[in-house]
Design an enzyme around this catalytic site. Structure first.
Site, PDB file in Angstrom:
ATOM      1  N   GLY A 111       0.845  -1.203   0.000  1.00  0.00           N
ATOM      2  CA  GLY A 111       0.000   0.000   0.000  1.00  0.00           C
ATOM      3  C   GLY A 111       0.873   1.242   0.000  1.00  0.00           C
ATOM      4  O   GLY A 111       1.990   1.239  -0.530  1.00  0.00           O
TER       5      GLY A 111
ATOM      6  N   ASP B 183       1.699  -8.605  -1.010  1.00  0.00           N
ATOM      7  CA  ASP B 183       0.391  -8.092  -0.569  1.00  0.00           C
ATOM      8  C   ASP B 183      -0.658  -9.155  -0.867  1.00  0.00           C
ATOM      9  O   ASP B 183      -0.451 -10.016  -1.726  1.00  0.00           O
ATOM     10  CB  ASP B 183       0.049  -6.791  -1.327  1.00  0.00           C
ATOM     11  CG  ASP B 183      -0.995  -5.952  -0.594  1.00  0.00           C
ATOM     12  OD1 ASP B 183      -0.624  -4.905  -0.034  1.00  0.00           O
ATOM     13  OD2 ASP B 183      -2.185  -6.359  -0.558  1.00  0.00           O
TER      14      ASP B 183
ATOM     15  N   ARG C  61      -4.586   5.509  16.635  1.00  0.00           N
ATOM     16  CA  ARG C  61      -3.850   4.324  16.189  1.00  0.00           C
ATOM     17  C   ARG C  61      -4.360   3.083  16.919  1.00  0.00           C
ATOM     18  O   ARG C  61      -4.389   1.996  16.366  1.00  0.00           O
ATOM     19  CB  ARG C  61      -2.354   4.494  16.462  1.00  0.00           C
ATOM     20  CG  ARG C  61      -1.693   5.584  15.631  1.00  0.00           C
ATOM     21  CD  ARG C  61      -0.202   5.646  15.886  1.00  0.00           C
ATOM     22  NE  ARG C  61       0.450   6.719  15.134  1.00  0.00           N
ATOM     23  CZ  ARG C  61       0.629   7.960  15.600  1.00  0.00           C
ATOM     24  NH1 ARG C  61       0.232   8.285  16.805  1.00  0.00           N
ATOM     25  NH2 ARG C  61       1.223   8.875  14.853  1.00  0.00           N
TER      26      ARG C  61
ATOM     27  N   ASN D 125      -5.413  -5.239  12.957  1.00  0.00           N
ATOM     28  CA  ASN D 125      -3.994  -5.343  12.600  1.00  0.00           C
ATOM     29  C   ASN D 125      -3.258  -6.430  13.384  1.00  0.00           C
ATOM     30  O   ASN D 125      -2.291  -7.008  12.873  1.00  0.00           O
ATOM     31  CB  ASN D 125      -3.307  -3.983  12.746  1.00  0.00           C
ATOM     32  CG  ASN D 125      -3.688  -3.053  11.593  1.00  0.00           C
ATOM     33  OD1 ASN D 125      -4.387  -3.455  10.666  1.00  0.00           O
ATOM     34  ND2 ASN D 125      -3.230  -1.817  11.642  1.00  0.00           N
TER      35      ASN D 125
ATOM     36  N   VAL E 107       6.016  -1.637  11.092  1.00  0.00           N
ATOM     37  CA  VAL E 107       5.528  -0.275  10.816  1.00  0.00           C
ATOM     38  C   VAL E 107       4.033  -0.172  11.134  1.00  0.00           C
ATOM     39  O   VAL E 107       3.531   0.897  11.491  1.00  0.00           O
ATOM     40  CB  VAL E 107       5.784   0.102   9.333  1.00  0.00           C
ATOM     41  CG1 VAL E 107       5.225   1.477   9.008  1.00  0.00           C
ATOM     42  CG2 VAL E 107       7.279   0.060   9.009  1.00  0.00           C
TER      43      VAL E 107
ATOM     44  N   ARG F 212       9.708  14.378  12.297  1.00  0.00           N
ATOM     45  CA  ARG F 212       8.653  15.413  12.342  1.00  0.00           C
ATOM     46  C   ARG F 212       9.099  16.573  13.218  1.00  0.00           C
ATOM     47  O   ARG F 212       8.970  17.752  12.847  1.00  0.00           O
ATOM     48  CB  ARG F 212       7.350  14.795  12.865  1.00  0.00           C
ATOM     49  CG  ARG F 212       6.695  13.911  11.835  1.00  0.00           C
ATOM     50  CD  ARG F 212       5.386  13.317  12.323  1.00  0.00           C
ATOM     51  NE  ARG F 212       4.687  12.676  11.213  1.00  0.00           N
ATOM     52  CZ  ARG F 212       3.955  11.579  11.298  1.00  0.00           C
ATOM     53  NH1 ARG F 212       3.794  10.984  12.474  1.00  0.00           N
ATOM     54  NH2 ARG F 212       3.374  11.077  10.243  1.00  0.00           N
TER      55      ARG F 212
ATOM     56  N   HIS G 236       4.484   5.131  20.359  1.00  0.00           N
ATOM     57  CA  HIS G 236       4.123   5.906  19.173  1.00  0.00           C
ATOM     58  C   HIS G 236       2.653   6.285  19.290  1.00  0.00           C
ATOM     59  O   HIS G 236       1.786   5.699  18.675  1.00  0.00           O
ATOM     60  CB  HIS G 236       4.362   5.032  17.939  1.00  0.00           C
ATOM     61  CG  HIS G 236       4.198   5.750  16.645  1.00  0.00           C
ATOM     62  ND1 HIS G 236       4.714   6.994  16.394  1.00  0.00           N
ATOM     63  CD2 HIS G 236       3.574   5.380  15.490  1.00  0.00           C
ATOM     64  CE1 HIS G 236       4.422   7.348  15.150  1.00  0.00           C
ATOM     65  NE2 HIS G 236       3.731   6.397  14.591  1.00  0.00           N
TER      66      HIS G 236
HETATM   67  N1  APR Z   1      -0.887  -9.684   4.010  1.00  0.00           N
HETATM   68  C1  APR Z   1      -0.286  -8.817   3.173  1.00  0.00           C
HETATM   69  N2  APR Z   1      -0.756  -7.572   2.948  1.00  0.00           N
HETATM   70  C2  APR Z   1      -1.858  -7.209   3.603  1.00  0.00           C
HETATM   71  C3  APR Z   1      -2.533  -8.058   4.499  1.00  0.00           C
HETATM   72  C4  APR Z   1      -1.994  -9.349   4.699  1.00  0.00           C
HETATM   73  N3  APR Z   1      -2.573 -10.229   5.523  1.00  0.00           N
HETATM   74  N4  APR Z   1      -3.614  -7.398   4.991  1.00  0.00           N
HETATM   75  C5  APR Z   1      -3.613  -6.175   4.441  1.00  0.00           C
HETATM   76  N5  APR Z   1      -2.555  -6.050   3.600  1.00  0.00           N
HETATM   77  C6  APR Z   1      -2.184  -4.935   2.737  1.00  0.00           C
HETATM   78  C7  APR Z   1      -3.378  -4.245   2.097  1.00  0.00           C
HETATM   79  O1  APR Z   1      -3.865  -5.004   0.995  1.00  0.00           O
HETATM   80  C8  APR Z   1      -2.777  -2.916   1.671  1.00  0.00           C
HETATM   81  O2  APR Z   1      -2.298  -2.929   0.338  1.00  0.00           O
HETATM   82  O3  APR Z   1      -1.569  -3.898   3.479  1.00  0.00           O
HETATM   83  C9  APR Z   1      -1.612  -2.728   2.660  1.00  0.00           C
HETATM   84  C10 APR Z   1      -1.769  -1.514   3.556  1.00  0.00           C
HETATM   85  O4  APR Z   1      -1.662  -0.398   2.733  1.00  0.00           O
HETATM   86  P1  APR Z   1      -2.530   0.942   2.951  1.00  0.00           P
HETATM   87  O5  APR Z   1      -3.959   0.577   3.152  1.00  0.00           O
HETATM   88  O6  APR Z   1      -2.169   1.887   1.855  1.00  0.00           O
HETATM   89  O7  APR Z   1      -2.000   1.485   4.360  1.00  0.00           O
HETATM   90  P2  APR Z   1      -0.655   2.297   4.643  1.00  0.00           P
HETATM   91  O8  APR Z   1      -0.932   3.740   4.619  1.00  0.00           O
HETATM   92  O9  APR Z   1       0.440   1.753   3.814  1.00  0.00           O
HETATM   93  O10 APR Z   1      -0.423   1.915   6.182  1.00  0.00           O
HETATM   94  C11 APR Z   1      -0.088   0.589   6.564  1.00  0.00           C
HETATM   95  O11 APR Z   1       1.308   1.305   8.369  1.00  0.00           O
HETATM   96  O12 APR Z   1       1.686   3.435   9.163  1.00  0.00           O
HETATM   97  C12 APR Z   1       0.993   2.243   9.355  1.00  0.00           C
HETATM   98  O13 APR Z   1      -1.061   2.906  10.486  1.00  0.00           O
HETATM   99  C13 APR Z   1      -0.502   2.450   9.275  1.00  0.00           C
HETATM  100  O14 APR Z   1      -1.145   0.277  10.068  1.00  0.00           O
HETATM  101  C14 APR Z   1      -0.988   1.081   8.908  1.00  0.00           C
HETATM  102  C15 APR Z   1       0.159   0.529   8.052  1.00  0.00           C
END
Ligand code: APR
Length: 311
Positions: A11, A33, A88, A95, A118, A151, A175
């Site tokens: 993501g 992913d 969070r 998560n 992360v 930051r 955090h």
């Molecule tokens: N296995 C692999 N990928 C996964 C899984 C899994 N089981 N579950 C979810 N994902 C993927 C989603 O498909 C998505 O592409 O994790 C990705 C998360 O990306 P975003 O939704 O864009 O979130 P992002 O902004 O990258 O944040 C991810 O990091 O900073 C932290 O709080 C934030 O917990 C969040 C994480």
């Protein structure tokens, strides 16, 4: 490249981290992913940028873990980000489940890897990853302090109209809203900021730092910050891959340091080829100790939530 880093979650944070890793030519990168096509598409897009960006890192996208085998580092960003109005901590049950499953697979395919977590809530997710991986404590760490310090540094540079390169900042603790920015140890060209600005301005920057993530969420509305989080995770990875031994604030497992036991929380550590090579204990004032205790209490509360969830 002779080093390999897998990024789980393609993501916003994951894809940006992959981009930074390959553009710095630090390693080959595997993006994983669950969404079919997304990691493959982003890896291919980044590969097609390589001739212009002038790097020879190889990128692979996958929905499984085979291609990630024997990674030196695995950066885990899988999970959901927060939306406006969410803390969070609201992400914990979703998560935690994702983290547990991901880490089991990661540990199976890359038993010697260093894990950089992360996903939020960060400190709690580190506990899940530590337990699910069975890895030694020097190989499980969370990215938070580097981001929070970056930051703080950005705000200090804006306030004093100086280069960000002249700034150093220290942020300890969990955090979250209870994080502990330390103005005494935050400097511009070696001069503590307490000598350079009045207390009310320092207080304002400290507050903005603690709310830094929420400020971005309220602007983006559909997700959370990703450029700075990705940069921070990659700075940690670089220090490990190149055995630079940088001192960086990271969430690490404490066993008595700073008076805490069985707790992941942000403190300064030395990052090198063996992961966390040293936990650095700095002297804190009574007020700073009390603030760190409050932050630790908040992480303990999340640990209790995790144990109720069975994670
Ligand atoms: N296995 C692999 N990928 C996964 C899984 C899994 N089981 N579950 C979810 N994902 C993927 C989603 O498909 C998505 O592409 O994790 C990705 C998360 O990306 P975003 O939704 O864009 O979130 P992002 O902004 O990258 O944040 C991810 O990091 O900073 C932290 O709080 C934030 O917990 C969040 C994480």
């Amino acid at each position: 490249m002779d080093k390999k880093v897998t990024v789980i979650g393609a993501g916003n944070v994951g894809a940006t981290a992959a981009q930074r890793l390959c553009e710095k030519e630090l390693c080959d990168v595997v993006l994983v992913d669950i969404i079919e096509g997304v990691p493959q598409g982003k890896a291919l897009d980044l590969t097609e940028a390589a001739p212009v960006e002038k790097h020879d890192s190889h990128l692979t996208g996958a929905n499984g873990y085979e291609d990630s085998a024997n990674s030196d580092i695995v950066i885990i960003t899988a999970g959901i980000p927060r939306k406006p109005g969410m803390s969070r901590d609201d992400l914990i049950s979703t998560n935690a489940g994702i983290m547990k499953n991901v880490v089991r697979e990661v540990a199976k395919y890359s038993p010697e890897a260093v894990l950089i977590i992360v996903s939020n809530p960060l400190d709690a997710m580190c506990h899940v990853a530590y337990d699910a991986s069975g890895f030694p404590k020097n190989r499980v760490m969370g990215m938070a302090g580097v981001l929070d310090s970056a930051r703080f540094r950005a705000f200090i540079a804006m306030e004093l109209n100086v280069s960000v390169e002249n700034t150093h900042a220290f942020v300890l603790g969990g955090h979250g809203d209870t994080m502990v920015p330390l103005p005494r140890y935050s400097t511009v060209a070696g001069i503590p900021i307490t000598e350079l600005m009045p207390q009310d301005r320092i207080d304002a920057l400290v507050k903005r730092t603690a709310n830094g993530g929420a400020e971005i969420v309220s602007l983006l509305k559909t997700g959370s910050a990703y450029y700075a989080p990705a940069s921070a995770a990659v700075e940690m990875a670089e220090s490990i891959l190149k055995d630079k031994k940088k001192i960086l604030p990271c969430a690490v497992y404490l066993e008595g340091e700073y008076g805490f036991k069985d707790l992941f929380i942000g403190v300064p550590v030395k990052l090198g080829a063996n992961g966390i090579e040293e936990i650095i204990e700095i002297k804190l004032t009574d007020d700073e100790k009390a603030a760190l205790q409050k932050s630790a209490d908040a992480v303990e509360e999340l640990k209790e939530v995790l144990s109720k969830l069975g994670s």
